[in-house]
Motif scaffolding. Structure first.
Motif, PDB file in Angstrom:
ATOM      1  N   LYS A   1      -3.052  -1.822  -2.098  1.00  0.00           N
ATOM      2  CA  LYS A   1      -2.547  -0.555  -2.612  1.00  0.00           C
ATOM      3  C   LYS A   1      -1.237  -0.255  -1.901  1.00  0.00           C
ATOM      4  CE  LYS A   1      -7.200   1.223  -3.484  1.00  0.00           C
ATOM      5  NZ  LYS A   1      -8.201   2.284  -3.160  1.00  0.00           N
TER       6      LYS A   1
ATOM      7  N   GLU B   1      -5.864  -5.308  -7.944  1.00  0.00           N
ATOM      8  CA  GLU B   1      -7.136  -5.956  -7.627  1.00  0.00           C
ATOM      9  C   GLU B   1      -6.878  -7.378  -7.124  1.00  0.00           C
ATOM     10  OE1 GLU B   1      -9.677  -5.772 -11.020  1.00  0.00           O
ATOM     11  OE2 GLU B   1      -9.625  -3.576 -11.145  1.00  0.00           O
TER      12      GLU B   1
ATOM     13  N   VAL C   1      -4.231  -4.352 -12.650  1.00  0.00           N
ATOM     14  CA  VAL C   1      -3.115  -3.556 -12.141  1.00  0.00           C
ATOM     15  C   VAL C   1      -3.252  -2.128 -12.660  1.00  0.00           C
ATOM     16  CG1 VAL C   1      -0.613  -3.283 -12.034  1.00  0.00           C
ATOM     17  CG2 VAL C   1      -1.613  -5.580 -12.106  1.00  0.00           C
ATOM     18  N   GLU C   2      -3.264  -1.170 -11.741  1.00  0.00           N
ATOM     19  CA  GLU C   2      -3.272   0.246 -12.109  1.00  0.00           C
ATOM     20  C   GLU C   2      -2.078   0.927 -11.447  1.00  0.00           C
ATOM     21  OE1 GLU C   2      -5.742   4.233 -10.983  1.00  0.00           O
ATOM     22  OE2 GLU C   2      -6.950   2.491 -11.576  1.00  0.00           O
ATOM     23  N   LEU C   3      -1.320   1.679 -12.229  1.00  0.00           N
ATOM     24  CA  LEU C   3      -0.146   2.385 -11.727  1.00  0.00           C
ATOM     25  C   LEU C   3      -0.328   3.883 -11.924  1.00  0.00           C
ATOM     26  CD1 LEU C   3       2.646   0.257 -13.485  1.00  0.00           C
ATOM     27  CD2 LEU C   3       1.519  -0.221 -11.296  1.00  0.00           C
ATOM     28  N   ARG C   4       0.169   4.653 -10.963  1.00  0.00           N
ATOM     29  CA  ARG C   4       0.289   6.104 -11.112  1.00  0.00           C
ATOM     30  C   ARG C   4       1.773   6.409 -10.956  1.00  0.00           C
ATOM     31  NH1 ARG C   4      -1.821   9.890  -8.581  1.00  0.00           N
ATOM     32  NH2 ARG C   4      -2.849  10.934 -10.317  1.00  0.00           N
TER      33      ARG C   4
ATOM     34  N   ASP D   1      -3.725  -7.239 -16.223  1.00  0.00           N
ATOM     35  CA  ASP D   1      -5.112  -7.278 -15.750  1.00  0.00           C
ATOM     36  C   ASP D   1      -5.163  -6.997 -14.250  1.00  0.00           C
ATOM     37  OD1 ASP D   1      -5.976  -7.911 -18.272  1.00  0.00           O
ATOM     38  OD2 ASP D   1      -6.153 -10.071 -17.886  1.00  0.00           O
TER      39      ASP D   1
ATOM     40  N   GLN E   1      -1.269   7.351 -15.830  1.00  0.00           N
ATOM     41  CA  GLN E   1      -1.895   6.149 -15.297  1.00  0.00           C
ATOM     42  C   GLN E   1      -1.673   5.014 -16.288  1.00  0.00           C
ATOM     43  OE1 GLN E   1      -5.789   6.407 -13.486  1.00  0.00           O
ATOM     44  NE2 GLN E   1      -5.637   8.640 -13.302  1.00  0.00           N
TER      45      GLN E   1
ATOM     46  N   HIS F   1      -1.758   0.640 -17.113  1.00  0.00           N
ATOM     47  CA  HIS F   1      -2.419  -0.634 -16.805  1.00  0.00           C
ATOM     48  C   HIS F   1      -1.610  -1.759 -17.464  1.00  0.00           C
ATOM     49  CE1 HIS F   1      -5.568   2.422 -16.279  1.00  0.00           C
ATOM     50  NE2 HIS F   1      -6.048   1.613 -15.339  1.00  0.00           N
TER      51      HIS F   1
ATOM     52  N   TRP G   1       2.060  -8.109 -10.805  1.00  0.00           N
ATOM     53  CA  TRP G   1       2.846  -7.276 -11.715  1.00  0.00           C
ATOM     54  C   TRP G   1       4.305  -7.373 -11.330  1.00  0.00           C
ATOM     55  CZ3 TRP G   1       4.835  -1.997 -10.565  1.00  0.00           C
ATOM     56  CH2 TRP G   1       5.476  -1.415 -11.679  1.00  0.00           C
TER      57      TRP G   1
ATOM     58  N   ARG H   1      -1.758  -0.202  -7.539  1.00  0.00           N
ATOM     59  CA  ARG H   1      -3.050  -0.671  -7.052  1.00  0.00           C
ATOM     60  C   ARG H   1      -3.377  -2.000  -7.720  1.00  0.00           C
ATOM     61  NH1 ARG H   1      -6.138   5.220  -6.452  1.00  0.00           N
ATOM     62  NH2 ARG H   1      -4.278   6.260  -5.605  1.00  0.00           N
TER      63      ARG H   1
END
Length: 285
Positions: free
Chosen positions: A245, A187, A156-159, A154, A149, A151, A192, A185
């Motif tokens: 998402k 917000e 932004v979350e990646l898997r 700000d 995971q 980041h 990104w 994902r």
């Protein structure tokens, strides 16, 4: 005036999935592998399955064969069990990924391990080059905790399932088409820019909210349930005014003839007939 980065990818077309049924009657949304988008080399099929109605998924995907390509199952919610005639078994749960290389032949099943609740995820079919179509079958079962995971900005979350982002590599390894597969994902208000191999074919599929793809004068909204085919380029900018998402997927095109018949994907019709005969004769062992 907003200048457009010449190396930035943009949307060249959008496609909506169509209702379909597979396995023993599992209801799903077929996005690649339908009349509007037959394939996007090397990607042969993309299905999203999403339902909280048990009747839509309980019958599952009983034993069935594959030859000549790879199947990728990524779960967002729910529980399924994989088993195959090579002795592999794995539990698919939220956040896990299964990358199965059918190669010369495999018989497998994916069956629900729940009687109610939400079942949600994706299955992607990835072609194999001619030289690898008759390789030995292989199964990579990746638990959620093995998926990095990240980041990178700000909100932004990646898997990262496979491929490379910066110094981080995904846990799925040694895939012929050198793919990138990342769950993104965003917000509200986040953005990104993803670096991509310049000549890989790529797409985004939004599974929640709405994303904006591209930069400068070449931005394009992609809504929930839409797939955006990307132009070539070294990067793509993703943003979301109210949150989104999506999956971002890229792979090296094979530029080879494709012959498809149900669960078999080869280069010629003669090879398809051989696959059918081999399966009927019990040679997928």
């Amino acid at each position: 005036m907003n200048a457009t980065n010449p190396s930035s990818r943009h949307i060249v077309r959008t496609v909506r999935g169509m209702p379909a049924s597979d396995g023993a009657g599992v209801k799903l949304n077929r996005v690649i592998g339908q009349p509007a988008l037959d394939m996007l080399d090397p990607f042969l099929m993309l299905d999203e399955f999403r339902s909280d109605q048990p009747g839509d998924y309980l019958a599952g995907f009983p034993d069935h064969p594959h030859r000549g390509f790879e199947t990728v199952t990524y779960m967002l919610a729910g529980n399924m069990r994989h088993g195959d005639n090579q002795g592999n078994s794995g539990r698919l749960r939220a956040g896990s990924v299964q990358w199965m290389t059918a190669g010369r032949g495999i018989v497998h099943s994916e069956m629900p391990e729940q009687e109610d609740g939400l079942m949600w995820g994706f299955q992607l079919w990835v072609n194999l080059p001619a030289r690898d179509k008759m390789t030995a079958p292989r199964y990579q079962d990746i638990a959620p905790e093995r998926v990095p995971q990240l980041h990178p900005a700000d909100g932004v979350e990646l898997r990262l399932l496979t491929g490379r982002i910066g110094e981080t590599s995904g846990p799925v390894a040694d895939v012929a088409t050198e793919p990138l597969y990342v769950d993104v994902r965003l917000e509200a208000g986040a953005q990104w820019t993803a670096e991509l191999p310049e000549r890989h074919n790529a797409f985004v599929y939004v599974y929640d909210g709405e994303a904006t793809v591209g930069d400068g004068a070449q931005t394009h909204p992609v809504a929930r349930g839409e797939l955006g085919v990307l132009s070539h380029g070294a990067q793509v900018r993703l943003s979301a005014a109210a949150g989104a998402k999506l999956i971002l997927v890229a792979g090296r095109p094979l530029n080879e003839p494709v012959a498809k018949y149900g669960p078999f994907v080869m280069n010629t019709q003669e090879q398809i007939l051989t696959a059918i005969r081999d399966y009927q004769a019990g040679r997928f062992t």
